[in-house]
Design an enzyme around this catalytic site. Structure first.
Site, PDB file in Angstrom:
ATOM      1  N   ASN A 176      -9.635 114.217  27.476  1.00 55.60           N
ATOM      2  CA  ASN A 176      -9.794 112.849  26.968  1.00 55.60           C
ATOM      3  C   ASN A 176     -10.931 112.817  25.957  1.00 55.60           C
ATOM      4  O   ASN A 176     -11.522 113.847  25.638  1.00 55.60           O
ATOM      5  CB  ASN A 176     -10.030 111.875  28.137  1.00 55.60           C
ATOM      6  CG  ASN A 176     -11.246 112.291  28.939  1.00 55.60           C
ATOM      7  OD1 ASN A 176     -12.348 112.315  28.428  1.00 55.60           O
ATOM      8  ND2 ASN A 176     -11.033 112.646  30.204  1.00 55.60           N
ATOM      9  N   ASP A 178      -7.342 112.607  36.030  1.00 55.87           N
ATOM     10  CA  ASP A 178      -6.752 112.289  37.327  1.00 55.87           C
ATOM     11  C   ASP A 178      -5.680 113.302  37.731  1.00 55.87           C
ATOM     12  O   ASP A 178      -5.434 113.501  38.908  1.00 55.87           O
ATOM     13  CB  ASP A 178      -6.142 110.880  37.287  1.00 55.87           C
ATOM     14  CG  ASP A 178      -7.234 109.818  37.325  1.00 55.87           C
ATOM     15  OD1 ASP A 178      -8.125 109.937  38.186  1.00 55.87           O
ATOM     16  OD2 ASP A 178      -7.201 108.905  36.485  1.00 55.87           O
ATOM     17  N   LYS A 234       0.328 132.310  27.088  1.00 53.69           N
ATOM     18  CA  LYS A 234       0.667 131.188  26.208  1.00 53.69           C
ATOM     19  C   LYS A 234       2.161 130.872  26.294  1.00 53.69           C
ATOM     20  O   LYS A 234       2.993 131.782  26.188  1.00 53.69           O
ATOM     21  CB  LYS A 234       0.290 131.557  24.771  1.00 53.69           C
ATOM     22  CG  LYS A 234       0.478 130.430  23.795  1.00 53.69           C
ATOM     23  CD  LYS A 234       0.130 130.866  22.384  1.00 53.69           C
ATOM     24  CE  LYS A 234       0.500 129.766  21.407  1.00 53.69           C
ATOM     25  NZ  LYS A 234       0.462 130.228  20.029  1.00 53.69           N
ATOM     26  N   PRO A 250      -8.607 116.080  42.762  1.00 53.96           N
ATOM     27  CA  PRO A 250      -9.385 115.355  43.783  1.00 53.96           C
ATOM     28  C   PRO A 250     -10.131 114.189  43.147  1.00 53.96           C
ATOM     29  O   PRO A 250     -10.552 114.275  41.992  1.00 53.96           O
ATOM     30  CB  PRO A 250     -10.372 116.410  44.293  1.00 53.96           C
ATOM     31  CG  PRO A 250     -10.364 117.510  43.295  1.00 53.96           C
ATOM     32  CD  PRO A 250      -9.060 117.441  42.552  1.00 53.96           C
ATOM     33  N   ASP A 251     -10.275 113.104  43.876  1.00 53.99           N
ATOM     34  CA  ASP A 251     -11.095 111.983  43.407  1.00 53.99           C
ATOM     35  C   ASP A 251     -12.531 112.316  43.824  1.00 53.99           C
ATOM     36  O   ASP A 251     -12.903 112.194  44.998  1.00 53.99           O
ATOM     37  CB  ASP A 251     -10.607 110.675  44.048  1.00 53.99           C
ATOM     38  CG  ASP A 251     -11.331 109.474  43.459  1.00 53.99           C
ATOM     39  OD1 ASP A 251     -12.520 109.612  43.107  1.00 53.99           O
ATOM     40  OD2 ASP A 251     -10.711 108.400  43.338  1.00 53.99           O
ATOM     41  N   ILE A 252     -13.318 112.751  42.846  1.00 57.55           N
ATOM     42  CA  ILE A 252     -14.652 113.276  43.160  1.00 57.55           C
ATOM     43  C   ILE A 252     -15.545 112.203  43.766  1.00 57.55           C
ATOM     44  O   ILE A 252     -16.168 112.397  44.811  1.00 57.55           O
ATOM     45  CB  ILE A 252     -15.310 113.865  41.889  1.00 57.55           C
ATOM     46  CG1 ILE A 252     -14.441 114.997  41.343  1.00 57.55           C
ATOM     47  CG2 ILE A 252     -16.728 114.338  42.179  1.00 57.55           C
ATOM     48  CD1 ILE A 252     -14.847 115.515  39.988  1.00 57.55           C
ATOM     49  N   PHE A 300     -18.524 104.617  37.259  1.00 56.75           N
ATOM     50  CA  PHE A 300     -18.248 103.960  35.993  1.00 56.75           C
ATOM     51  C   PHE A 300     -16.748 103.683  35.980  1.00 56.75           C
ATOM     52  O   PHE A 300     -15.986 104.388  36.636  1.00 56.75           O
ATOM     53  CB  PHE A 300     -18.619 104.857  34.797  1.00 56.75           C
ATOM     54  CG  PHE A 300     -20.003 104.618  34.270  1.00 56.75           C
ATOM     55  CD1 PHE A 300     -21.112 104.844  35.064  1.00 56.75           C
ATOM     56  CD2 PHE A 300     -20.203 104.181  32.967  1.00 56.75           C
ATOM     57  CE1 PHE A 300     -22.396 104.636  34.575  1.00 56.75           C
ATOM     58  CE2 PHE A 300     -21.478 103.969  32.462  1.00 56.75           C
ATOM     59  CZ  PHE A 300     -22.579 104.193  33.273  1.00 56.75           C
ATOM     60  N   LYS A 341     -11.491  98.475  41.743  1.00 54.16           N
ATOM     61  CA  LYS A 341     -11.816  99.911  41.817  1.00 54.16           C
ATOM     62  C   LYS A 341     -13.054 100.136  42.698  1.00 54.16           C
ATOM     63  O   LYS A 341     -13.109 101.057  43.497  1.00 54.16           O
ATOM     64  CB  LYS A 341     -12.073 100.435  40.401  1.00 54.16           C
ATOM     65  CG  LYS A 341     -11.893 101.918  40.247  1.00 54.16           C
ATOM     66  CD  LYS A 341     -11.908 102.339  38.781  1.00 54.16           C
ATOM     67  CE  LYS A 341     -10.548 102.300  38.125  1.00 54.16           C
ATOM     68  NZ  LYS A 341     -10.562 102.726  36.727  1.00 54.16           N
ATOM     69  N   LYS A 383     -12.772 102.351  46.077  1.00 54.76           N
ATOM     70  CA  LYS A 383     -13.517 103.614  46.210  1.00 54.76           C
ATOM     71  C   LYS A 383     -14.763 103.453  47.086  1.00 54.76           C
ATOM     72  O   LYS A 383     -15.515 104.387  47.274  1.00 54.76           O
ATOM     73  CB  LYS A 383     -13.907 104.140  44.830  1.00 54.76           C
ATOM     74  CG  LYS A 383     -12.692 104.475  43.941  1.00 54.76           C
ATOM     75  CD  LYS A 383     -13.057 105.382  42.780  1.00 54.76           C
ATOM     76  CE  LYS A 383     -11.862 105.597  41.863  1.00 54.76           C
ATOM     77  NZ  LYS A 383     -11.851 106.910  41.210  1.00 54.76           N
TER      78      LYS A 383
HETATM   79  O1  PMT Z   1     -18.716 110.101  27.421  1.00 53.97           O
HETATM   80  P1  PMT Z   1     -18.851 109.001  26.395  1.00 53.97           P
HETATM   81  O2  PMT Z   1     -18.133 109.329  25.099  1.00 53.97           O
HETATM   82  O3  PMT Z   1     -20.280 108.612  26.181  1.00 53.97           O
HETATM   83  O4  PMT Z   1     -18.089 107.718  26.958  1.00 53.97           O
HETATM   84  C1  PMT Z   1     -18.560 107.066  28.094  1.00 53.97           C
HETATM   85  C2  PMT Z   1     -17.421 106.725  29.065  1.00 53.97           C
HETATM   86  C3  PMT Z   1     -16.478 105.750  28.398  1.00 53.97           C
HETATM   87  C4  PMT Z   1     -16.660 108.002  29.468  1.00 53.97           C
HETATM   88  C5  PMT Z   1     -18.114 106.129  30.336  1.00 53.97           C
HETATM   89  O5  PMT Z   1     -18.841 104.988  29.995  1.00 53.97           O
HETATM   90  C6  PMT Z   1     -17.091 105.785  31.402  1.00 53.97           C
HETATM   91  O6  PMT Z   1     -16.457 104.758  31.417  1.00 53.97           O
HETATM   92  N1  PMT Z   1     -16.906 106.719  32.402  1.00 53.97           N
HETATM   93  C7  PMT Z   1     -15.893 106.618  33.439  1.00 53.97           C
HETATM   94  C8  PMT Z   1     -14.592 107.150  32.909  1.00 53.97           C
HETATM   95  C9  PMT Z   1     -13.493 107.150  33.953  1.00 53.97           C
HETATM   96  O7  PMT Z   1     -12.916 108.184  34.221  1.00 53.97           O
HETATM   97  O8  PMT Z   1     -13.256 106.009  34.528  1.00 53.97           O
HETATM   98  P2  PMT Z   1     -12.160 105.795  35.695  1.00 53.97           P
HETATM   99  O9  PMT Z   1     -12.032 104.341  35.752  1.00 53.97           O
HETATM  100  O10 PMT Z   1     -10.949 106.616  35.422  1.00 53.97           O
HETATM  101  O11 PMT Z   1     -12.857 106.399  36.984  1.00 53.97           O
HETATM  102  C10 PMT Z   1     -13.665 105.594  37.870  1.00 53.97           C
HETATM  103  C11 PMT Z   1     -14.734 106.431  38.516  1.00 53.97           C
HETATM  104  O12 PMT Z   1     -14.138 107.470  39.298  1.00 53.97           O
HETATM  105  C12 PMT Z   1     -15.671 107.126  37.542  1.00 53.97           C
HETATM  106  O13 PMT Z   1     -16.970 107.082  38.084  1.00 53.97           O
HETATM  107  C13 PMT Z   1     -15.143 108.563  37.501  1.00 53.97           C
HETATM  108  O14 PMT Z   1     -16.191 109.508  37.206  1.00 53.97           O
HETATM  109  C14 PMT Z   1     -14.630 108.727  38.927  1.00 53.97           C
HETATM  110  N2  PMT Z   1     -13.526 109.686  39.079  1.00 53.97           N
HETATM  111  C15 PMT Z   1     -12.311 109.463  38.466  1.00 53.97           C
HETATM  112  C16 PMT Z   1     -11.282 110.336  38.679  1.00 53.97           C
HETATM  113  C17 PMT Z   1     -11.481 111.458  39.529  1.00 53.97           C
HETATM  114  N3  PMT Z   1     -10.511 112.327  39.758  1.00 53.97           N
HETATM  115  N4  PMT Z   1     -12.676 111.652  40.102  1.00 53.97           N
HETATM  116  C18 PMT Z   1     -13.697 110.794  39.901  1.00 53.97           C
HETATM  117  O15 PMT Z   1     -14.791 110.980  40.422  1.00 53.97           O
END
Ligand code: PMT
Length: 412
Positions: free
Chosen positions: A217, A286, A296, A315-317, A333, A347, A351
């Site tokens: 991403n 995800d 390849k 895994p959802d960390i 975040f 969310k 979580k």
């Molecule tokens: O990196 P930059 O370019 O500075 O941009 C910042 C940002 C936009 C990436 C940042 O501000 C941000 O929004 N980060 C969260 C991105 C995200 O994956 O959001 P989410 O809504 O998909 O996930 C929610 C939370 O679960 C996040 O804390 C994420 O780290 C966590 N997560 C998600 C999926 C996963 N498999 N494991 C996780 O721990």
């Protein structure tokens, strides 16, 4: 040869060179800083050009030397405010009587004095001047003012001077200046997160399809880097788990680079037992390809027009961090493109996070891969908006809010 007793690894040092005879030692100082692991950018005053050349300083630092507040080409590359924010530490060596007077008066009359005002990084000065000038009450008064303002003064030393005098006013030797910087940067443990260990995840993850392709991403890691740095400045011991392509961080931050979500998961859990506050800023994929190929994938191996790429869930960390119940406070975040607040509230509840910081990544001015952001912090007791501003400023305010909101949990 690297100096193993000093560790300025990854530290951004802005070296200000002002116009005294000791400026001839500035290239050696740059070399010593680089040997200690620092990344050095040099700013010269107009008078410094009488004693040392930009060509030499550029060659030893590996960066373009800046000397003019009004240089449009240089400003277009990295504006002076960005340069001020870039610095983890500003070192002015040599600091002449004139430069000391400008700084003591809070003048923004040239690039160097402007940067000292515009930065919140610590500033160290290595005075160098004739012994009679150094003894003058005006110089001493200015140095007292600067000490009161929080400047660190290194030296000067006593000895033979270029002008033929003997006395106090020689610039401290480059090796000793680097030692002093090293010692001052090692001073951690004051601030609202003193005594706490903060773990931050940042950046994207890459999920291999085959040895040359991956799913990822647009995350740059900047927001997480800023959170880690704000945590460090708030006195925390900081562990940073960084995805691919994330910029360097301060040398005092314990950084672990990872590529995939699974690697991030493993590193997070390895250090979770030491963690008090966990902040998940990373944009973790995800899903990952179910069967990453060892070789390849060739274009024409399949007769069909469409190629299927089966994905499985990563895994959802952050959910696993909550479940482990090792960190006292867990903050996520949320990157949303629609129904921003509502999705983020759900969310946070799903979580079981202590708080969530939501940004609308459909807004091109902010979020992924930009210097600015705009977020809302959602916690049990309410919601706080942080309007559009640099990610560094957002991070500082978030850290200060989180330290205050969760002080009882963190200090329990
Ligand atoms: O990196 P930059 O370019 O500075 O941009 C910042 C940002 C936009 C990436 C940042 O501000 C941000 O929004 N980060 C969260 C991105 C995200 O994956 O959001 P989410 O809504 O998909 O996930 C929610 C939370 O679960 C996040 O804390 C994420 O780290 C966590 N997560 C998600 C999926 C996963 N498999 N494991 C996780 O721990």
């Amino acid at each position: 040869m690297p100096n193993n007793t000093l560790n300025l690894s990854g530290k951004h040092i802005l070296l200000g060179v002002s116009g005294g005879i000791a400026a001839y030692k500035a290239p050696i100082l740059v070399r010593r800083l680089v040997e200690a692991g620092a990344i050095v950018q040099v700013v010269m005053t107009a008078n410094a050009h009488h004693f040392v050349t930009t060509t030499t300083l550029q060659a030893v630092s590996g960066h373009v030397v800046r000397d003019d507040l009004w240089d449009q080409a240089a400003e277009a590359a990295m504006g002076h405010i960005e340069l001020a924010r870039w610095a983890d530490h500003i070192l002015v060596a040599p600091a002449t009587a004139g430069t000391i007077a400008r700084l003591a008066n809070g003048e923004a009359s040239d690039l160097l004095s402007t940067l000292c005002l515009a930065s919140n990084a610590p500033v160290s000065l290595a005075p160098a001047m004739n012994q009679q000038m150094f003894a003058h009450p005006a110089v001493q008064r200015n140095l007292t003012t600067l000490k009161t303002d929080g400047y660190q003064i290194v030296g000067p030393d006593s000895g033979d001077q270029a002008c033929g005098d003997t006395g106090l006013g020689r610039m401290t030797e480059p090796e000793e200046i680097v030692q002093a910087l090293n010692a001052s940067s090692a001073k951690i443990g004051t601030g609202p997160l003193a005594g706490q260990t903060l773990m931050v995840t940042t950046g994207p993850t890459r999920e291999a399809i085959d040895p040359v392709r991956y799913i990822s991403n647009h995350s740059s890691g900047l927001q997480g880097l800023a959170v880690a740095e704000a945590g460090r400045q708030a006195g925390a011991r900081v562990i940073l788990i960084a995805g691919p392509g994330v910029d360097p961080c301060h040398g005092d931050i314990a950084r672990f680079n990872v590529t995939s979500a699974q690697e991030m998961y493993d590193r997070v859990h390895e250090h979770l037992p030491e963690t008090d506050l966990f902040i998940g800023v990373a944009a973790v994929a995800d899903y990952r390809p179910a069967n990453a190929q060892q070789q390849k994938i060739k274009r024409h191996t399949q007769a069909e027009d469409q190629v299927q790429l089966p994905l499985i869930e990563n895994p959802d960390i952050i959910a696993s961090v909550v479940q482990a119940q090792q960190a006292k406070v867990v903050v996520g975040f949320a990157a949303e493109t629609n129904d921003t607040l509502q999705n983020a509230r759900e969310k946070r509840a799903r979580k079981k996070l202590d708080a969530i910081v939501v940004n609308d990544v459909s807004d091109q001015r902010i979020g992924f891969n930009s210097l600015d952001n705009a977020v809302t912090l959602i916690h049990t007791g309410g919601e706080i908006d942080f309007g559009v501003q640099p990610k560094t400023a957002i991070a500082e305010q978030l850290i200060s809010q989180l330290a205050e909101l969760f002080a009882p949990k963190l200090q329990a």
